[in-house]
Every structure is written in C-alpha cells, then in structure tokens.
Design a protein around this motif. Structure first.
Motif, PDB file in Angstrom:
ATOM      1  N   ARG A   1      15.710  17.185   8.983  1.00 42.24           N
ATOM      2  CA  ARG A   1      16.902  17.503   8.177  1.00 42.24           C
ATOM      3  C   ARG A   1      17.014  16.578   6.960  1.00 42.24           C
ATOM      4  N   ASP A   2      16.676  15.302   7.141  1.00 40.44           N
ATOM      5  CA  ASP A   2      16.825  14.347   6.049  1.00 40.44           C
ATOM      6  C   ASP A   2      15.554  14.197   5.207  1.00 40.44           C
ATOM      7  N   TRP A   3      14.574  15.046   5.495  1.00 42.98           N
ATOM      8  CA  TRP A   3      13.311  14.934   4.788  1.00 42.98           C
ATOM      9  C   TRP A   3      13.464  14.912   3.263  1.00 42.98           C
ATOM     10  N   PRO A   4      14.274  15.778   2.680  1.00 44.39           N
ATOM     11  CA  PRO A   4      14.438  15.778   1.216  1.00 44.39           C
ATOM     12  C   PRO A   4      14.922  14.430   0.683  1.00 44.39           C
ATOM     13  N   MET A   5      15.582  13.655   1.533  1.00 39.70           N
ATOM     14  CA  MET A   5      16.067  12.359   1.077  1.00 39.70           C
ATOM     15  C   MET A   5      15.084  11.243   1.473  1.00 39.70           C
ATOM     16  N   LEU A   6      14.415  11.391   2.635  1.00 37.56           N
ATOM     17  CA  LEU A   6      13.517  10.350   3.104  1.00 37.56           C
ATOM     18  C   LEU A   6      12.183  10.341   2.342  1.00 37.56           C
ATOM     19  N   TRP A   7      11.717  11.523   1.992  1.00 39.97           N
ATOM     20  CA  TRP A   7      10.414  11.643   1.339  1.00 39.97           C
ATOM     21  C   TRP A   7      10.357  10.873   0.015  1.00 39.97           C
ATOM     22  N   PRO A   8      11.318  11.092  -0.909  1.00 43.96           N
ATOM     23  CA  PRO A   8      11.277  10.296  -2.161  1.00 43.96           C
ATOM     24  C   PRO A   8      11.409   8.800  -1.883  1.00 43.96           C
ATOM     25  N   ALA A   9      12.218   8.455  -0.872  1.00 44.97           N
ATOM     26  CA  ALA A   9      12.366   7.030  -0.540  1.00 44.97           C
ATOM     27  C   ALA A   9      11.042   6.455  -0.044  1.00 44.97           C
ATOM     28  N   LEU A  10      10.338   7.261   0.775  1.00 46.44           N
ATOM     29  CA  LEU A  10       9.034   6.821   1.269  1.00 46.44           C
ATOM     30  C   LEU A  10       8.077   6.599   0.101  1.00 46.44           C
ATOM     31  N   LEU A  11       8.114   7.526  -0.870  1.00 49.05           N
ATOM     32  CA  LEU A  11       7.228   7.397  -2.031  1.00 49.05           C
ATOM     33  C   LEU A  11       7.505   6.101  -2.790  1.00 49.05           C
ATOM     34  N   VAL A  12       8.796   5.776  -2.947  1.00 52.35           N
ATOM     35  CA  VAL A  12       9.151   4.538  -3.655  1.00 52.35           C
ATOM     36  C   VAL A  12       8.582   3.333  -2.907  1.00 52.35           C
ATOM     37  N   THR A  13       8.824   3.296  -1.591  1.00 53.35           N
ATOM     38  CA  THR A  13       8.325   2.172  -0.801  1.00 53.35           C
ATOM     39  C   THR A  13       6.803   2.083  -0.858  1.00 53.35           C
ATOM     40  N   LEU A  14       6.184   3.253  -0.777  1.00 57.63           N
ATOM     41  CA  LEU A  14       4.725   3.314  -0.811  1.00 57.63           C
ATOM     42  C   LEU A  14       4.185   2.797  -2.137  1.00 57.63           C
ATOM     43  N   GLN A  15       4.875   3.185  -3.203  1.00 61.78           N
ATOM     44  CA  GLN A  15       4.473   2.760  -4.543  1.00 61.78           C
ATOM     45  C   GLN A  15       4.486   1.232  -4.643  1.00 61.78           C
ATOM     46  N   ILE A  16       5.583   0.651  -4.162  1.00 59.69           N
ATOM     47  CA  ILE A  16       5.713  -0.805  -4.243  1.00 59.69           C
ATOM     48  C   ILE A  16       4.684  -1.486  -3.334  1.00 59.69           C
ATOM     49  N   THR A  17       4.499  -0.920  -2.144  1.00 56.16           N
ATOM     50  CA  THR A  17       3.523  -1.496  -1.215  1.00 56.16           C
ATOM     51  C   THR A  17       2.127  -1.499  -1.818  1.00 56.16           C
ATOM     52  N   LEU A  18       1.709  -0.336  -2.300  1.00 56.13           N
ATOM     53  CA  LEU A  18       0.347  -0.238  -2.825  1.00 56.13           C
ATOM     54  C   LEU A  18       0.202  -1.058  -4.104  1.00 56.13           C
ATOM     55  N   GLY A  19       1.244  -1.015  -4.940  1.00 54.82           N
ATOM     56  CA  GLY A  19       1.216  -1.830  -6.164  1.00 54.82           C
ATOM     57  C   GLY A  19       1.045  -3.300  -5.823  1.00 54.82           C
ATOM     58  N   ALA A  20       1.832  -3.759  -4.837  1.00 56.35           N
ATOM     59  CA  ALA A  20       1.751  -5.166  -4.446  1.00 56.35           C
ATOM     60  C   ALA A  20       0.380  -5.485  -3.871  1.00 56.35           C
ATOM     61  N   LEU A  21      -0.184  -4.539  -3.108  1.00 58.41           N
ATOM     62  CA  LEU A  21      -1.498  -4.767  -2.509  1.00 58.41           C
ATOM     63  C   LEU A  21      -2.568  -4.903  -3.596  1.00 58.41           C
ATOM     64  N   VAL A  22      -2.469  -4.040  -4.597  1.00 58.25           N
ATOM     65  CA  VAL A  22      -3.446  -4.100  -5.693  1.00 58.25           C
ATOM     66  C   VAL A  22      -3.317  -5.430  -6.438  1.00 58.25           C
ATOM     67  N   VAL A  23      -2.065  -5.779  -6.774  1.00 62.58           N
ATOM     68  CA  VAL A  23      -1.863  -7.037  -7.510  1.00 62.58           C
ATOM     69  C   VAL A  23      -2.274  -8.231  -6.640  1.00 62.58           C
ATOM     70  N   ALA A  24      -1.994  -8.154  -5.332  1.00 68.38           N
ATOM     71  CA  ALA A  24      -2.365  -9.250  -4.432  1.00 68.38           C
ATOM     72  C   ALA A  24      -3.880  -9.385  -4.346  1.00 68.38           C
ATOM     73  N   THR A  25      -4.556  -8.239  -4.353  1.00 67.55           N
ATOM     74  CA  THR A  25      -6.018  -8.268  -4.291  1.00 67.55           C
ATOM     75  C   THR A  25      -6.580  -8.914  -5.551  1.00 67.55           C
ATOM     76  N   ILE A  26      -6.098  -8.434  -6.702  1.00 65.51           N
ATOM     77  CA  ILE A  26      -6.588  -8.989  -7.969  1.00 65.51           C
ATOM     78  C   ILE A  26      -6.251 -10.482  -8.046  1.00 65.51           C
ATOM     79  N   GLY A  27      -4.972 -10.800  -7.763  1.00 66.40           N
ATOM     80  CA  GLY A  27      -4.542 -12.192  -7.851  1.00 66.40           C
ATOM     81  C   GLY A  27      -5.249 -13.071  -6.835  1.00 66.40           C
ATOM     82  N   GLY A  28      -5.355 -12.596  -5.590  1.00 67.82           N
ATOM     83  CA  GLY A  28      -5.966 -13.390  -4.532  1.00 67.82           C
ATOM     84  C   GLY A  28      -7.430 -13.664  -4.805  1.00 67.82           C
ATOM     85  N   VAL A  29      -8.169 -12.593  -5.152  1.00 71.43           N
ATOM     86  CA  VAL A  29      -9.599 -12.760  -5.423  1.00 71.43           C
ATOM     87  C   VAL A  29      -9.793 -13.589  -6.695  1.00 71.43           C
ATOM     88  N   GLY A  30      -8.986 -13.297  -7.713  1.00 73.64           N
ATOM     89  CA  GLY A  30      -9.103 -14.036  -8.971  1.00 73.64           C
ATOM     90  C   GLY A  30      -8.880 -15.529  -8.773  1.00 73.64           C
TER      91      GLY A  30
END
Lengths: 277, 288
Positions: free
Chosen positions: B75-104
């Motif tokens: 029932r709440d999918w229309p509201m949870l899905w965009p929220a999941l995308l936002v969280t996912l975006q931040i998670t993956l963004g942070a992972l990418v930056v952490a990888t670059i920063g950590g390895v660098g």
C-alpha cells in the motif's frame, strides 16, 4: 689468483688457472655487516670470469646469498667495491637475471604476464615482447602454459617460469639463489640438466648459490667454498670435466672424486668452526 | 536422516561401493540443504511470528503480523519506493566516494612513511568518533542536505577501505619487490604492477565492510538531518511512521533497508569472487 681471501685464511686446494679475459664482475675486499652487528662477509675478493658456471658452496650463514644480493645491487657493501670491467662507468643496468629460492611469481598474473614483466618494466608492450616471451617459455618447455596461472602449476614448473623470466632479457649474468632447494630430487635433477643446456646454448655466466656438494660439482666448472662467521672464501676449486654433462657424469669416478674434494673443503670449514666454539 | 539405511548397507556388501554411494548421497543432500534449509527456517520464523500475533492477540500498533507488514509494503509502495531510491543514491554515492578517497589516501600513505605517520591519526579520529555526534555539525556547516548526508556516510565507510588497502599495499611479497628493484622499476611501475594487485584482496575485503557501513552511515545521517518533504529517504519515513505509530510501515521500511544491505553485500561478494577466482586462495575452488 682470481679468488682469494687476503686476510690469510687458508687457500685450501685453490687450483684454478688464471683466466685470460677480464672478469665480468669483480668483488674487491667486500665487507658486509648488518645493523645487528653480524658480519655476513669479511674482506671477500672474488673475480667471476665471463662464461663461467660458478657455484658458491657453503654452510648456512656463510654469506653466499648476501654476496649474490650485493652483486645484484639489492644491497650495498659496508666496505669494498664491486667492479664491472666490461661496462661503461655509470651504466645503471648490469644485464643480469636473478632466480630466487622461491619461484616468486605474481599470483594474479598469467605465466605469460609473469615472464613478460622484466620487458614490461622496460616499456615493452605485450605485442612488442610476445616473441621474446614465447621464446623464453619455449626454452623451459612451458610454451603450452602461457595462459595458466601460477597456482595451476607444480613446484618444478613454477621454477621453470621463474627461470624463463630471468632469461627473457637475455642477461649476460644469471644469479641463482638456491633455486632448487625446495624441490624433490627428481625434479631437481631435471632442472639441473635444463640449466646446463641453457648455459651452453645461451653463452651465460652463472653464479649459483647452493649448499649441496653434489649439485655444485654436477653443474659448475668452478666451486667457491665459503665458511661462516664471518663469511669468507676458503677454497676455489676448478671442476675440469667436459660438458655436456649427463647422468653418466653423475655416476662417474671423476664426479665422485670432485665431490670428495669439495666435501673435504667444506668439512674443513665446519671443523674449524667447531674448534672456534 | 538415514542412519537406518546406512547400517543396513554396511553389511557384507563390498566396502568401497558403500562408502562411495554414501559419499555421493551426502553430497546430494548437501546440495539441496544449502538452499532448502535457510528457506525452511525463514518460513518457520515467519509462521511462528504470525501464529504468535494471532494467538496472543497482539495489537498491530505494537507488533504487526507479517501479513500487515506485506500489506503496508504494497500500500505504501508509492511513498517507500522514492524514499528507497534517495537512500540508495546516498549509500552508493558514499561508497563510491569512500572507495576513491580510501584508495587514494592509502596510495598516498604508501608513498611515504612520513605522510602516513602525519595523517593516519586523523583517519582514526574520524573513525572512532561516532558519526551521530559529528553529523549535526556537518549539517550546520554544509548548506546542501544531500552533500551533508554524503559526507556523513563517507566518514563511516571510508576507514575500512583505507586501512585494508594500506595493509595490502604494504604486504607485497619481498622477493617480488627485490625483483622490481633489480629491473629498475619506477615507483609508479611498482605501484601499478606489484603493490596495487597485491592489495586487491585486502581492498575488496574492506569494500564489503564499507558497503554495509555506507548504508548505515546514510541512514544515521538521515535520522540526524531529520527533515522531511521531497527527497527524504527511508530513515525519515521510519521516523515519521513512528511518530504516527504506524508500526507496519516502520517494519516495511526496515525490511527494505535490510534487503538493500543484503543486495549490496551479495553484489560486492560477487565482484570479489569474479576478480579473485583465478588466483587468490580465498576464491579458488579446491577439488575433494
């Protein structure tokens, strides 16, 4: 005398004829001590003639590996100097190959990439170096394994890859640091023959560190016997047996005579050590 | 399972045959059990949960049954899905930056002991200070919420990559280093052809930890940021639902977060396997 320890150590059965050509490398009064005050080598002088197959034979702790590392430029002597008469002064590269006690392959790289490494470090691409790499693999009988990874190979095969890597640059001088010590006897005999065959065809000079009397006599035309604490040369034996040497040589009287000579020289160093203790 | 037939078979029959058959059967059973067992246990857990809720008449605003959670999810999918995308975006963004920063940073540290000695303490300080106490400051200093969230998640995630990669870069085989020295390899060549490949398994180990941590970092930062409106992530949905005592929606959001974490871990494990399968002990399959 092409080798002597000038601090009055016994010369033993030094019987090598004087070499006419200038040595390929000459160690002059080398002393090497480590930070923990052990003297690995004291006043070592040694000329290696071009085309020789020299074995450095001695008990552990006699500094034979240290001498090899010094020649390779992997460490520098505390005292004395190493001269390369055939080279222009200031030439950085000594055109040498090194085979370690372990195969020392990169586990993440294929056999081809491992053998390619020395050329790649000189800026040669895969395409430009392919023929040379395959030639080197062919010489050790591993042309069919170019795409294998080291973990897929047996201990003897890994050692062959290591040898192929050392010879891919066509070095004038090959340094081998107890390369076959970890292998079983059958494999070792086979690799001994391979090395001799390569030495004869490729016009190499080989310095071979070993603690095996039998291996040193079978392979070399000159055996430098070393003693420990401090590391020094005690005897310099010529092995005047014709090449190619085969299994026949291994069972001959000549072979056992030389083995006895080398053993006695080695034994003398050990006895002396016991007396000193 | 079959101790009865095992004793039945081990009579006068030829010994090898029996042993071989037993071994084959055990392998077959194991192949099935590997999938079946977790599924059965999971189903049993859910069934037990449902039974408990019904049998003890637990009110749904305390503990909703699995049926209500699924219902909320749909029932709440229309509201949870965009929220999941936002969280996912931040998670993956942070992972990418952490990888670059950590390895660098690890590569930088590996170039000189002095650099490492000077700057490693800061990495440790960032790691040991709980992100939840730094986050409010970050949101004061950084005007963009997304950037603030990214920074928080990055702080949590980059340390395992940095410390593992540093360890890996320093653990290249000594004889191989000598070999590179012998052939006159430049610093860059040694890094490129020896130290980085040698560090790969260590880096991947750090990456798998960082994957989970960047999700945690993203969620924690969202909790602290606590603002709603457009572009808010799953954590805010949980917070909001808890104010409204909408427990099923909280469960649904938690379920999504867990699934996200599991998927991240699975993907990174797969990447690790693909990169190491040819050579590293951890990924090599052995016969027998």
């Amino acid at each position: 005398m092409s080798a002597a320890s000038s601090d009055g150590a016994p010369r033993g059965m030094a019987s090598r004829p004087l070499s006419e050509t200038p040595p390929i490398v000459s160690l002059q009064g080398i002393t090497k001590s480590f930070s923990n005050a052990t003297v690995a080598l004291r006043n070592l002088s040694l000329d290696i003639g071009a085309g020789e197959f020299v074995s450095l034979l001695g008990p552990s702790g006699c500094g034979k590996s240290t001498a090899l590392r010094l020649i390779a430029g992997l460490s520098s002597p505390t005292n004395g100097r190493i001269v390369w008469p055939g080279e222009a002064p200031g030439q950085g590269d000594h055109e040498l190959g090194f085979v370690f006690q372990e195969p020392t392959l990169m586990p993440w790289a294929s056999v081809f990439a491992n053998v390619h490494l020395p050329l790649r470090l000189k800026g040669r691409s895969v395409a430009a170096a392919r023929d040379e790499v395959m030639d080197a693999l062919d010489m050790v009988g591993l042309a069919g394994f170019a795409d294998s990874y080291p973990r897929e190979l047996s201990g003897g095969m890994k050692m062959r890859v290591s040898i192929a890597r050392a010879l891919v640059t066509r070095p004038k001088l090959l340094l081998m640091d107890e390369p076959f010590a970890a292998l079983d006897e059958i494999t070792r005999f086979k690799l001994n023959n391979d090395i001799l065959r390569l030495w004869e065809t490729l016009d190499w000079t080989v310095i071979f560190v070993t603690h095996s009397v039998f291996e040193s006599v079978y392979l070399s035309n000159r055996i430098v016997v070393m003693a420990a604490r401090p590391g020094r040369v005690v005897a310099d034996l010529a092995v005047d047996a014709p090449y190619p040497r085969t299994e026949e040589f291994r069972t001959s009287h000549l072979y056992s005579d030389y083995c006895r000579q080398a053993s006695e020289a080695l034994q003398a160093t050990l006895n002396e050590e016991e007396r000193a203790e | 399972m079959s101790s009865a037939d095992l004793t039945g078979l081990s009579g006068p029959a030829p010994g090898l045959d029996v042993a071989e058959r037993r071994k084959a059967r055990r392998a077959r059973v194991e192949r099935w059990a590997r999938w079946l067992l977790p599924v059965v246990v999971m189903a049993a857990t859910i069934a037990l949960w449902q039974w408990y809720v019904v049998a003890y008449k637990v009110p749904h605003y305390i503990l909703p049954g699995p049926d209500r959670v699924v219902d909320a999810l749909v029932r709440d999918w229309p509201m949870l899905w965009p929220a999941l995308l936002v969280t996912l975006q931040i998670t993956l963004g942070a992972l990418v930056v952490a990888t670059i920063g950590g390895v660098g940073l690890a590569v930088l540290f590996a170039q000189s002991k002095w650099v490492e000695m000077s700057f490693f303490p800061y990495a440790v300080i960032l790691q040991v200070t709980p992100v939840i106490v730094i986050a409010p400051l970050i949101f004061i200093y950084v005007p963009s919420k997304i950037v603030g969230l990214l920074i928080c998640a990055w702080i949590v995630a980059f340390f395992p990559i940095l410390s593992n990669t540093t360890l890996g870069l320093n653990s290249a085989d000594h004889n191989l280093r000598n070999l590179f020295q012998l052939y006159g390899a430049t610093r860059w060549q040694t890094l490129r052809y020896l130290r980085l490949p040698a560090a790969l398994p260590y880096f991947l180990g750090g990456l798998r930890i960082a994957g989970g941590l960047s999700l945690i970092g993203a969620i924690v930062a969202e909790f602290v940021a606590g603002t709603g409106g457009v572009g808010s992530g799953l954590a805010f949905k949980i917070l909001e639902a808890s104010y409204r005592l909408n427990i099923p929606r909280m469960f649904a959001a938690i379920l999504l977060i867990s699934l996200t974490g599991i998927i991240i871990f699975a993907v990174l494990s797969l990447v690790t396997h693909l990169l190491l399968r040819n050579w590293h002990e951890s990924a090599v399959k052995r016969d027998g």
